[in-house]
Design an enzyme around this catalytic site. Structure first.
Site, PDB file in Angstrom:
ATOM      1  CE  LYS A  93       3.044   2.211  -8.290  1.00  0.00           C
ATOM      2  NZ  LYS A  93       2.796   1.837  -6.935  1.00  0.00           N
ATOM      3  CG  ASP A 109      -7.502  -5.502  -5.284  1.00  0.00           C
ATOM      4  OD1 ASP A 109      -7.123  -4.675  -6.220  1.00  0.00           O
ATOM      5  OD2 ASP A 109      -6.897  -6.343  -4.719  1.00  0.00           O
ATOM      6  NE  ARG A 119      -0.765  -4.707   1.262  1.00  0.00           N
ATOM      7  CZ  ARG A 119      -0.992  -3.890   0.293  1.00  0.00           C
ATOM      8  NH1 ARG A 119      -0.345  -2.569   0.162  1.00  0.00           N
ATOM      9  NH2 ARG A 119      -1.553  -4.317  -0.883  1.00  0.00           N
ATOM     10  CD  GLN A 150      -5.977  -3.267  -1.919  1.00  0.00           C
ATOM     11  OE1 GLN A 150      -5.944  -4.304  -2.050  1.00  0.00           O
ATOM     12  NE2 GLN A 150      -4.970  -2.358  -2.264  1.00  0.00           N
ATOM     13  CG  HIS A 182      -6.757  -8.247  -9.883  1.00  0.00           C
ATOM     14  ND1 HIS A 182      -7.297  -8.343  -8.702  1.00  0.00           N
ATOM     15  CD2 HIS A 182      -5.523  -7.775  -9.982  1.00  0.00           C
ATOM     16  CE1 HIS A 182      -6.466  -7.966  -7.840  1.00  0.00           C
ATOM     17  NE2 HIS A 182      -5.211  -7.486  -8.575  1.00  0.00           N
ATOM     18  CB  CYS A 230      -3.086  -9.952  -7.619  1.00  0.00           C
ATOM     19  SG  CYS A 230      -2.015  -9.250  -6.525  1.00  0.00           S
ATOM     20  CG  HIS A 273      -2.396  -6.042 -10.337  1.00  0.00           C
ATOM     21  ND1 HIS A 273      -2.180  -6.773  -9.498  1.00  0.00           N
ATOM     22  CD2 HIS A 273      -1.698  -6.509 -11.459  1.00  0.00           C
ATOM     23  CE1 HIS A 273      -1.639  -7.991  -9.818  1.00  0.00           C
ATOM     24  NE2 HIS A 273      -1.088  -7.782 -11.043  1.00  0.00           N
TER      25      HIS A 273
END
Length: 635
Positions: free
Chosen positions: A464, A382, A362, A380, A384, A333, A510
């Protein structure tokens, strides 16, 4: 003289304070026998709890979800009771309820063995048959510390000592065993009849690798034997489907100690990866996303501004260069905000949707790693979305419909939706959280969705929506999310020119549909038991020759199928055809095409499905059309 309001709306008047057990008995002997606990004004309590005021009361039985939790919690205590009887020197620590069961951690001088496990389970059954009452009592904290220290239970004493001194300590006693617990528990051990100890494991005290390694005993408990049998069957089936075992068997990937929590993808496994990634890339393109790419390593100052350094540093890999601290990104992000900030944006540009197959790292604890399901390096799908507050609901509605369509294509049609709400601690004002939670509820209502709410389980920057998928053997997996973030864009200086020519901070959504591709592929392996549908299978068809005379025709078939975009393999080995069929069947390929002299002369292939069905000879073009149709339909 309380008035008790029951779930059916009726009210019963009692002349004196009354226990939950007495209320159940006054309703009927069947309910009194079935009562495991009660709910008083929504709070779960023991059946011995006395109600001395007007209240709403419900009797909890094993047919209620709370009843099953009480059974499992009580069985965890029964486990500890049995361990103390068999191994008096063992110290008890904690024993919570988990999904489908419970565990209890013990400190003992030697590792427990499978024989010990059997003996403990036998002793648990003997203690249950005694039907000893489970009695709750309260004790001042310091007295409770002395009590457990006197019993040699130093771990329990440490737990109790960490509780505020003015808070009374709740204890439960059954027979000669006493334990610290908030409760509630079943009225007596005789209610605990259907349980099974399942495995042994290690666990550090308080989850800290610097502390002693304890012994964790896992178990499961149910209301009925048929439920236990079904669960054990499901566990047996899950072991057969374990993605780590199938990953080796099907030559998809492997992992090594040289790269803990990371994956070495083999050609076949990478083929599955590419099928998933390219599918998701088309989803991006078809739904207004622009694909971007942000750097892997970003300056510490950025992570401080975003709030991650304060809230997530323990899980970040860090490095240093020229006296500057950097972090390998654990999420995408902040990088996407910097791309947004690279130009002056107008309200006419919004919503602006970015997507990235972003590689993240991570620093997960080694004990939490699990095959490719829980890793340290992952990618991911991912995305946004930068939008105005008024656009949140429409974007969430569109995402919801898109996510369900994607899950259906991968074979998941049983999807539960949950809404995770504000946690402690968190960033932002209550007004912002109110607006964000209101928008997500509105989007779910507009989508016609049913959902459950999870208080306190939102991210630190916003609430979320979560998507929980049920697989082919009934297990639930949390995958996609849609998170509303009023915080991070402003912290990193994102803004756009509004219609009134003022500068405004955009809202950031997100969103991920499959989440970590590594984890999702692990779920797919187990969901399909390694037998991927044709569109995902790393090898969609194998071409098997009966003798070397058919080698030329087999190569022509291979060329035609590859030219049509299919993933195929030709087996020209000098082996018996029955051997070849069996070997490729073990690889769970969707199709086997067998060619002999007859097929070569006729320009056909003998088609055999993964289930072993012989479909007979088929013109090559007919099979190509069939496979094209199957792949297009994602069957």
């Amino acid at each position: 003289m309380p008035d008790i309001r029951l779930p059916d709306g009726s009210v019963r008047h009692y002349e004196r304070p009354v226990s939950v057990a007495d209320i159940a008995a006054s309703i009927g002997p069947g309910l009194a026998k079935a009562a495991l606990a009660g709910k008083v004004d929504g709070r779960l309590v023991d059946t011995s709890h006395v109600v001395d005021r007007d209240a709403a009361v419900a009797i909890v039985t094993d047919r209620d979800p709370e009843g099953l939790e009480v059974l499992r919690h009580s069985t965890a205590h029964l486990l500890a009771y049995a361990v103390k009887e068999l191994f008096p020197k063992a110290q008890v620590t904690i024993g919570p309820v988990i999904e489908d069961g419970f565990y209890y951690d013990f400190s003992f001088e030697r590792p427990f063995t499978p024989d010990d496990l059997a003996a403990i389970e036998k002793r648990m059954a003997e203690l249950a048959k005694k039907d000893e009452k489970v009695v709750r009592s309260l004790m001042p904290r310091d007295e409770a510390v002395k009590l457990f220290e006197g019993m040699g239970e130093h771990y329990k004493a440490e737990i109790i000592a960490s509780i505020p001194s003015d808070e009374p300590i709740s204890l439960y006693r059954e027979g000669g065993f006493v334990d610290l617990c908030r409760g509630p528990h079943v009225p007596s051990t005789g209610r605990l009849k259907v349980f099974k100890l399942t495995k042994l494991a290690g666990a550090y005290w308080r989850g800290d690798s610097k502390n002693e390694m304890l012994q964790r005993v896992y178990g499961t408990a149910w209301a009925r034997k048929e439920d236990l049998d079904a669960y054990l069957t499901r566990i047996e089936e899950a072991e057969k489907r374990d993605h780590r075992r199938l990953g080796r068997q099907l030559d998809l990937f492997h992992q090594r100690d040289e790269a803990p929590g990371m994956v070495f993808w083999h050609p076949k496994g990478w083929s599955v990866w590419q099928a998933v990634e390219q599918y998701m890339r088309r989803v991006y393109q078809d739904n207004g996303y622009q694909e971007v790419r942000a750097p892997q390593i970003l300056d510490r100052m950025l992570w401080e501004k975003s709030g991650h350094w304060q809230n997530y540093k323990a899980n970040m890999f860090t490095t240093e260069s020229e006296k500057h601290d950097f972090a390998i990104k654990p999420m995408n992000c902040p990088g996407h905000i910097l791309i947004f900030n690279s130009d002056l944006r107008s309200y006419r540009d919004l919503p602006l949707r970015y997507g990235e197959f972003g590689a993240c790292h991570r620093n997960e604890p080694s004990g939490a790693l699990h095959g490719i399901m829980r890793v340290r390096a992952f990618t991911q799908d991912d995305g946004h979305i930068f939008c105005t507050p008024s656009q949140i609901e429409a974007e969430c509605v569109a995402f919801h419909r898109l996510a369900l369509a994607v899950y259906a294509d991968f074979g998941f049609t049983d999807v539960a939706v949950k809404l995770a709400l504000r946690p402690e601690p968190r960033m932002g004002s209550d007004d912002q959280w109110d607006a964000a939670e209101h928008a997500l509820r509105g989007a779910l209502r507009a989508s016609g969705a049913e959902w459950a709410e999870l208080p306190g389980e939102g991210a630190f920057y916003g609430p979320k929506i979560e998507y929980h998928l049920k697989d082919s053997i009934g297990r639930s997996w949390q995958l996609g999310t849609m998170q509303v973030d009023f915080q991070m864009p402003g912290r990193l200086g994102a803004e756009y020119v509004a219609e009134d020519n003022t500068r405004q901070v955009p809202v950031m959504l997100h969103r991920a549909i499959v989440g970590s591709l590594e984890r999702f592929i692990g779920i797919l392996i187990e969901h399909h038991a390694g037998a991927f549908p044709s569109w995902l299978a790393p090898i969609q068809a194998a071409i098997l020759t009966i003798t070397s005379r058919q080698d030329g025709w087999a190569r022509e078939v291979e060329a035609r199928l590859k030219g049509a975009g299919f993933r195929v393999r030709t087996d020209l080995r000098n082996e018996k055809i029955t051997y070849k069929i069996r070997e490729h069947s073990l690889q769970k390929l969707p199709w086997q095409l067998i060619v002999g002299d007859k097929e070569q002369e006729a320009g056909t292939v003998a088609v055999r499905s993964r289930g072993g069905e012989d479909l007979g000879a088929m013109p090559l073009e007919a099979f190509v059309a069939h496979l094209e149709s199957e792949v297009a339909a994602r069957r």
